[in-house]
Design a protein around this motif. Sequence first.
Motif, short mmCIF file in Angstrom:
data_model
loop_
_atom_site.label_atom_id
_atom_site.label_comp_id
_atom_site.label_asym_id
_atom_site.label_seq_id
_atom_site.Cartn_x
_atom_site.Cartn_y
_atom_site.Cartn_z
N HIS A 36 -4.22 -41.06 31.44
CA HIS A 36 -3.34 -40.04 31.23
C HIS A 36 -2.96 -39.66 29.86
CE1 HIS A 36 -2.19 -40.66 35.52
NE2 HIS A 36 -2.52 -41.81 35.14
N LEU A 37 -3.49 -40.41 28.91
CA LEU A 37 -2.83 -39.88 27.30
C LEU A 37 -4.11 -39.67 26.66
CD1 LEU A 37 -0.19 -42.78 26.97
CD2 LEU A 37 -0.02 -40.31 27.65
N LEU A 38 -5.30 -40.10 26.43
CA LEU A 38 -6.16 -40.12 25.67
C LEU A 38 -6.99 -38.62 25.79
CD1 LEU A 38 -7.93 -43.54 24.96
CD2 LEU A 38 -6.46 -42.06 23.50
N PRO A 39 -7.24 -38.31 26.95
CA PRO A 39 -8.04 -37.04 27.04
C PRO A 39 -7.63 -35.89 26.27
CG PRO A 39 -7.95 -38.11 29.07
CD PRO A 39 -6.96 -38.87 28.48
N HIS A 40 -6.39 -35.63 26.13
CA HIS A 40 -5.83 -34.52 25.71
C HIS A 40 -5.89 -34.71 24.26
CE1 HIS A 40 -2.72 -31.64 24.04
NE2 HIS A 40 -2.93 -30.97 25.00
N ALA A 41 -5.61 -35.87 23.60
CA ALA A 41 -5.69 -36.07 22.25
C ALA A 41 -6.97 -36.07 21.64
CB ALA A 41 -5.10 -37.44 21.91
N ILE A 42 -8.07 -36.71 22.64
CA ILE A 42 -9.54 -36.39 22.15
C ILE A 42 -9.92 -34.97 22.04
CG2 ILE A 42 -11.61 -37.11 22.74
CD1 ILE A 42 -10.80 -39.86 23.64
N ASN A 43 -9.50 -34.27 23.02
CA ASN A 43 -9.73 -32.85 23.23
C ASN A 43 -9.41 -32.06 21.76
OD1 ASN A 43 -10.80 -30.37 24.48
ND2 ASN A 43 -8.66 -30.15 24.72
N THR A 44 -8.07 -32.29 21.43
CA THR A 44 -7.69 -31.64 20.10
C THR A 44 -8.55 -32.28 19.03
OG1 THR A 44 -5.36 -31.91 21.11
CG2 THR A 44 -5.64 -31.74 18.51
N PHE A 45 -8.85 -33.48 19.17
CA PHE A 45 -9.60 -34.17 17.89
C PHE A 45 -10.97 -33.23 17.80
CE2 PHE A 45 -12.86 -37.17 16.67
CZ PHE A 45 -12.48 -37.72 15.34
N ALA A 46 -11.60 -33.31 18.95
CA ALA A 46 -12.81 -32.54 19.24
C ALA A 46 -13.08 -31.10 18.67
CB ALA A 46 -13.40 -32.75 20.61
N LYS A 47 -12.05 -30.36 18.64
CA LYS A 47 -12.13 -29.07 18.06
C LYS A 47 -12.19 -29.00 16.71
CE LYS A 47 -9.37 -27.22 22.23
NZ LYS A 47 -8.03 -26.83 22.72
N ARG A 48 -11.44 -30.21 16.06
CA ARG A 48 -11.59 -30.19 14.61
C ARG A 48 -12.76 -31.05 14.18
NH1 ARG A 48 -5.30 -32.59 14.39
NH2 ARG A 48 -4.47 -30.90 15.31
N HIS A 49 -13.24 -31.82 14.70
CA HIS A 49 -14.41 -32.83 14.31
C HIS A 49 -15.30 -32.74 15.45
CE1 HIS A 49 -11.82 -33.84 11.28
NE2 HIS A 49 -10.98 -34.41 12.06
N PRO A 50 -15.99 -31.53 15.83
CA PRO A 50 -17.13 -31.54 16.79
C PRO A 50 -18.37 -32.51 16.98
CG PRO A 50 -17.11 -29.71 15.61
CD PRO A 50 -16.08 -30.42 15.20
N ASP A 51 -18.37 -32.90 15.74
CA ASP A 51 -20.02 -33.86 15.55
C ASP A 51 -19.58 -35.02 15.60
OD1 ASP A 51 -21.60 -31.50 15.70
OD2 ASP A 51 -21.09 -31.32 13.49
N VAL A 52 -18.40 -35.46 15.72
CA VAL A 52 -18.11 -36.91 15.79
C VAL A 52 -18.11 -37.45 17.30
CG1 VAL A 52 -16.21 -38.78 15.34
CG2 VAL A 52 -16.61 -36.87 13.70
N ARG A 53 -18.65 -38.61 17.62
CA ARG A 53 -18.69 -39.22 19.00
C ARG A 53 -17.55 -39.95 19.07
NH1 ARG A 53 -23.27 -42.26 19.43
NH2 ARG A 53 -23.42 -42.36 17.35
N VAL A 54 -16.96 -39.94 20.08
CA VAL A 54 -15.88 -41.08 20.71
C VAL A 54 -16.41 -41.80 21.87
CG1 VAL A 54 -13.56 -41.23 21.15
CG2 VAL A 54 -14.36 -39.38 19.73
N ARG A 55 -16.20 -43.08 21.67
CA ARG A 55 -16.43 -44.01 22.72
C ARG A 55 -15.06 -44.71 23.27
NH1 ARG A 55 -18.96 -49.90 22.44
NH2 ARG A 55 -18.81 -50.58 24.44
N VAL A 56 -14.81 -44.71 24.51
CA VAL A 56 -13.44 -45.25 25.02
C VAL A 56 -13.73 -46.64 25.84
CG1 VAL A 56 -11.51 -45.10 26.27
CG2 VAL A 56 -12.21 -43.04 24.98
N ILE A 57 -13.26 -47.59 25.30
CA ILE A 57 -13.44 -48.74 26.19
C ILE A 57 -12.09 -48.99 26.95
CG2 ILE A 57 -13.61 -51.36 26.05
CD1 ILE A 57 -15.04 -50.76 23.45
N ASP A 58 -12.08 -48.50 28.25
CA ASP A 58 -10.84 -48.78 29.19
C ASP A 58 -11.01 -50.23 29.74
OD1 ASP A 58 -13.24 -47.79 30.34
OD2 ASP A 58 -12.01 -47.06 32.03
#
Length: 299
Positions: A109-131
């Motif tokens: 519920h919280l991370l997807p929106h923040a990661i989407n914002t981050f991805a627009k600024r840093h499109p080449d950085v990969r993000v791995r989420v351990i839930d």
Amino acid sequence: MLHINFALEDLQAFVATAEKGSFRVAAEALHISQPALSRRIEKLEKTLGSRLLDRTTRRVETTNIGRQFLEEVRAALDILDNAVFRLGDETTLRRGLVTVAAIPSAALHLLPHAINTFAKRHPDVRVRVIDESANAVLASVMSGESDFGLNFMGALEPSIEFHAIRAEPYRLVLRRDHEWSGRDCVAWEELAGQRMVSVSKQSGNRALIENAIAHLERRPSIHYEANHVVGVLALVDAGLGMAVLPGMVVPRDHSRLCAIPLIEPNVDRVLALIRRRDRPLRPAAEALYETITLEMTGI
């Protein structure tokens, strides 16, 4: 003066063997053959003029000198790691991988929106989420597997920086066709005698709730359990009972379920970004950390 005639790989081989207690396991972890690992250890011991490891038929253990040397080598490798991270600041901010551990409700519920914002600024950085569960998230951050985490556990750990970002109340989750669905609030003691669904006793949420209401004379009893919040919601949706869950897990527009405030007492969990105090974040991880902070505090 001692002539340093060993390489970084030799030190890494010694640390791995000392920590694993096995040449075979250490060799597998380093992706080298066991004879190659033995040669590295022998070279290091010959250079130092001291035996660092005692070999037995079942296990490898450090000698007294080896234990002292192990602590020094770990510290030196940490300093070297930090130096490499700082040297590669520009590159790692443009590319790389950031690993974030998060409790499932926050990951959903919280991370997807923040990661989407981050991805627009840093499109080449990969993000791995351990839930994972709260305990697993804390362990992942402490071990260094994750750069940082989103959790409600860790405030009491001296090695963890606990940066609170929001307080989240627990709610009573029930079907909309339940007779209580129209109420403004429900007292905890009213739950005694009701059929309740809960996450398992291994859950951090369960422990937090039970500690918060331990003083009550009449407390809810659990009829059904599931390991994860998703499973609990499914059981409530099936009409098997009500559940006490973090408020964020039930959307306001859910067609069949609703969440009602619980009072007497009001029980909250504090969501926080957690990170190791002794390990500075790499630039990309720092950038995502700051993005999540801004997104979740509404700044």
